[in-house]
Design a protein around this motif. Structure first.
Motif, PDB file in Angstrom:
ATOM      1  N   ILE A 220       1.253  -0.463  -5.001  1.00 47.76           N
ATOM      2  CA  ILE A 220       2.445  -0.608  -5.828  1.00 47.76           C
ATOM      3  C   ILE A 220       2.703  -2.100  -6.009  1.00 47.76           C
ATOM      4  O   ILE A 220       2.654  -2.867  -5.051  1.00 47.76           O
ATOM      5  CB  ILE A 220       3.660   0.068  -5.172  1.00 47.76           C
ATOM      6  CG1 ILE A 220       3.365   1.552  -4.943  1.00 47.76           C
ATOM      7  CG2 ILE A 220       4.904  -0.119  -6.036  1.00 47.76           C
ATOM      8  CD1 ILE A 220       4.426   2.258  -4.116  1.00 47.76           C
TER       9      ILE A 220
ATOM     10  N   ALA B 281      -2.889  -6.214  -7.525  1.00 45.80           N
ATOM     11  CA  ALA B 281      -3.261  -4.986  -6.813  1.00 45.80           C
ATOM     12  C   ALA B 281      -4.670  -5.088  -6.246  1.00 45.80           C
ATOM     13  O   ALA B 281      -4.922  -4.732  -5.093  1.00 45.80           O
ATOM     14  CB  ALA B 281      -3.138  -3.784  -7.749  1.00 45.80           C
TER      15      ALA B 281
ATOM     16  N   ASP C 218       0.865  -1.173   0.000  1.00 45.66           N
ATOM     17  CA  ASP C 218       0.000   0.000   0.000  1.00 45.66           C
ATOM     18  C   ASP C 218       0.905   1.227   0.000  1.00 45.66           C
ATOM     19  O   ASP C 218       1.730   1.393   0.906  1.00 45.66           O
ATOM     20  CB  ASP C 218      -0.896  -0.014   1.233  1.00 45.66           C
ATOM     21  CG  ASP C 218      -1.923   1.090   1.217  1.00 45.66           C
ATOM     22  OD1 ASP C 218      -1.540   2.261   1.088  1.00 45.66           O
ATOM     23  OD2 ASP C 218      -3.116   0.774   1.328  1.00 45.66           O
ATOM     24  N   ALA C 219       0.754   2.081  -0.978  1.00 50.78           N
ATOM     25  CA  ALA C 219       1.647   3.239  -1.127  1.00 50.78           C
ATOM     26  C   ALA C 219       1.508   4.231   0.017  1.00 50.78           C
ATOM     27  O   ALA C 219       2.457   4.953   0.326  1.00 50.78           O
ATOM     28  CB  ALA C 219       1.375   3.939  -2.456  1.00 50.78           C
ATOM     29  N   ASP C 220       0.351   4.290   0.656  1.00 45.45           N
ATOM     30  CA  ASP C 220       0.093   5.297   1.678  1.00 45.45           C
ATOM     31  C   ASP C 220       0.217   4.805   3.112  1.00 45.45           C
ATOM     32  O   ASP C 220       0.474   5.575   4.013  1.00 45.45           O
ATOM     33  CB  ASP C 220      -1.302   5.892   1.487  1.00 45.45           C
ATOM     34  CG  ASP C 220      -1.445   6.547   0.126  1.00 45.45           C
ATOM     35  OD1 ASP C 220      -0.496   7.208  -0.315  1.00 45.45           O
ATOM     36  OD2 ASP C 220      -2.508   6.372  -0.494  1.00 45.45           O
TER      37      ASP C 220
ATOM     38  N   GLU D   8       8.540  -0.858 -10.721  1.00 38.98           N
ATOM     39  CA  GLU D   8       7.275  -0.919 -10.008  1.00 38.98           C
ATOM     40  C   GLU D   8       6.169  -0.283 -10.842  1.00 38.98           C
ATOM     41  O   GLU D   8       6.419   0.624 -11.628  1.00 38.98           O
ATOM     42  CB  GLU D   8       7.370  -0.159  -8.679  1.00 38.98           C
ATOM     43  CG  GLU D   8       8.438  -0.674  -7.755  1.00 38.98           C
ATOM     44  CD  GLU D   8       8.641   0.203  -6.536  1.00 38.98           C
ATOM     45  OE1 GLU D   8       9.302  -0.263  -5.604  1.00 38.98           O
ATOM     46  OE2 GLU D   8       8.160   1.358  -6.517  1.00 38.98           O
ATOM     47  N   LYS D   9       4.969  -0.769 -10.643  1.00 37.67           N
ATOM     48  CA  LYS D   9       3.784  -0.175 -11.267  1.00 37.67           C
ATOM     49  C   LYS D   9       2.840   0.244 -10.154  1.00 37.67           C
ATOM     50  O   LYS D   9       2.692  -0.449  -9.152  1.00 37.67           O
ATOM     51  CB  LYS D   9       3.087  -1.177 -12.185  1.00 37.67           C
ATOM     52  CG  LYS D   9       3.888  -1.524 -13.411  1.00 37.67           C
ATOM     53  CD  LYS D   9       3.100  -2.443 -14.309  1.00 37.67           C
ATOM     54  CE  LYS D   9       3.916  -2.784 -15.547  1.00 37.67           C
ATOM     55  NZ  LYS D   9       3.185  -3.668 -16.446  1.00 37.67           N
ATOM     56  N   ARG D  10       2.194   1.381 -10.356  1.00 33.39           N
ATOM     57  CA  ARG D  10       1.219   1.894  -9.389  1.00 33.39           C
ATOM     58  C   ARG D  10      -0.182   1.691  -9.944  1.00 33.39           C
ATOM     59  O   ARG D  10      -0.437   1.970 -11.109  1.00 33.39           O
ATOM     60  CB  ARG D  10       1.432   3.381  -9.125  1.00 33.39           C
ATOM     61  CG  ARG D  10       2.666   3.664  -8.327  1.00 33.39           C
ATOM     62  CD  ARG D  10       2.835   5.183  -8.126  1.00 33.39           C
ATOM     63  NE  ARG D  10       3.851   5.407  -7.130  1.00 33.39           N
ATOM     64  CZ  ARG D  10       3.612   5.635  -5.853  1.00 33.39           C
ATOM     65  NH1 ARG D  10       2.385   5.705  -5.417  1.00 33.39           N
ATOM     66  NH2 ARG D  10       4.605   5.812  -5.009  1.00 33.39           N
TER      67      ARG D  10
ATOM     68  N   THR E 111      -3.904   3.320  -3.252  1.00 37.20           N
ATOM     69  CA  THR E 111      -2.865   3.189  -4.270  1.00 37.20           C
ATOM     70  C   THR E 111      -1.987   2.016  -3.883  1.00 37.20           C
ATOM     71  O   THR E 111      -1.458   1.965  -2.780  1.00 37.20           O
ATOM     72  CB  THR E 111      -2.011   4.470  -4.377  1.00 37.20           C
ATOM     73  OG1 THR E 111      -2.875   5.553  -4.736  1.00 37.20           O
ATOM     74  CG2 THR E 111      -0.935   4.311  -5.422  1.00 37.20           C
TER      75      THR E 111
ATOM     76  N   ARG F 139       5.193  -5.119  -8.028  1.00 37.59           N
ATOM     77  CA  ARG F 139       6.419  -5.438  -8.761  1.00 37.59           C
ATOM     78  C   ARG F 139       6.596  -6.949  -8.803  1.00 37.59           C
ATOM     79  O   ARG F 139       6.017  -7.683  -7.997  1.00 37.59           O
ATOM     80  CB  ARG F 139       7.636  -4.792  -8.100  1.00 37.59           C
ATOM     81  CG  ARG F 139       7.962  -5.362  -6.731  1.00 37.59           C
ATOM     82  CD  ARG F 139       9.118  -4.646  -6.085  1.00 37.59           C
ATOM     83  NE  ARG F 139       9.440  -5.250  -4.788  1.00 37.59           N
ATOM     84  CZ  ARG F 139      10.220  -4.701  -3.881  1.00 37.59           C
ATOM     85  NH1 ARG F 139      10.769  -3.520  -4.112  1.00 37.59           N
ATOM     86  NH2 ARG F 139      10.467  -5.313  -2.745  1.00 37.59           N
TER      87      ARG F 139
ATOM     88  N   SER G 267      -4.278   2.555  -9.046  1.00 38.94           N
ATOM     89  CA  SER G 267      -5.296   3.222  -8.238  1.00 38.94           C
ATOM     90  C   SER G 267      -6.461   2.258  -8.102  1.00 38.94           C
ATOM     91  O   SER G 267      -7.038   1.814  -9.098  1.00 38.94           O
ATOM     92  CB  SER G 267      -5.768   4.508  -8.908  1.00 38.94           C
ATOM     93  OG  SER G 267      -4.720   5.431  -8.967  1.00 38.94           O
TER      94      SER G 267
END
Length: 97
Positions: free
Chosen positions: A69, A48, A27-29, A78-80, A67, A71, A82
């Protein structure tokens, strides 16, 4: 018939089951660099979505966006993604006799 002990997927035909590829997700956040998790999924987008579903432990009270991430294991690329989701409660009625 049961769940695969490696990937967790339900196996309709255990003798023909093949696990999906592994992906590392985070989790990016809400997570730090040491919090990467491994998910078995067909592709990065599927990984994701599965990760977001697993992270939603608040029974509908959590965030509506996330968001993630993704890989390949050990990769630096890496790909993000949403992720958006909504909760639904559906009611149905049937006349009693």
């Amino acid at each position: 018939m049961s769940d695969c002990t490696k990937c967790g997927e339900y196996m309709f035909f255990p003798e023909r089951h093949t696990c999906s590829p592994k992906w590392e997700v985070i989790d990016a956040d809400e997570c730090g660099e040491n919090d990467w998790k491994t998910i078995h999924a067909l592709d990065g987008e599927d990984a994701a979505a599965k990760y977001a579903e697993q992270r939603d432990d608040r029974n509908g009270e959590g965030p509506r966006e996330r968001t993630v991430i993704v890989r390949e294991p050990g990769a630096s690329d890496e790909k993000r993604f949403s992720i958006t989701f909504e909760y639904s409660v559906d009611y149905s009625a049937q006349e009693q006799s």
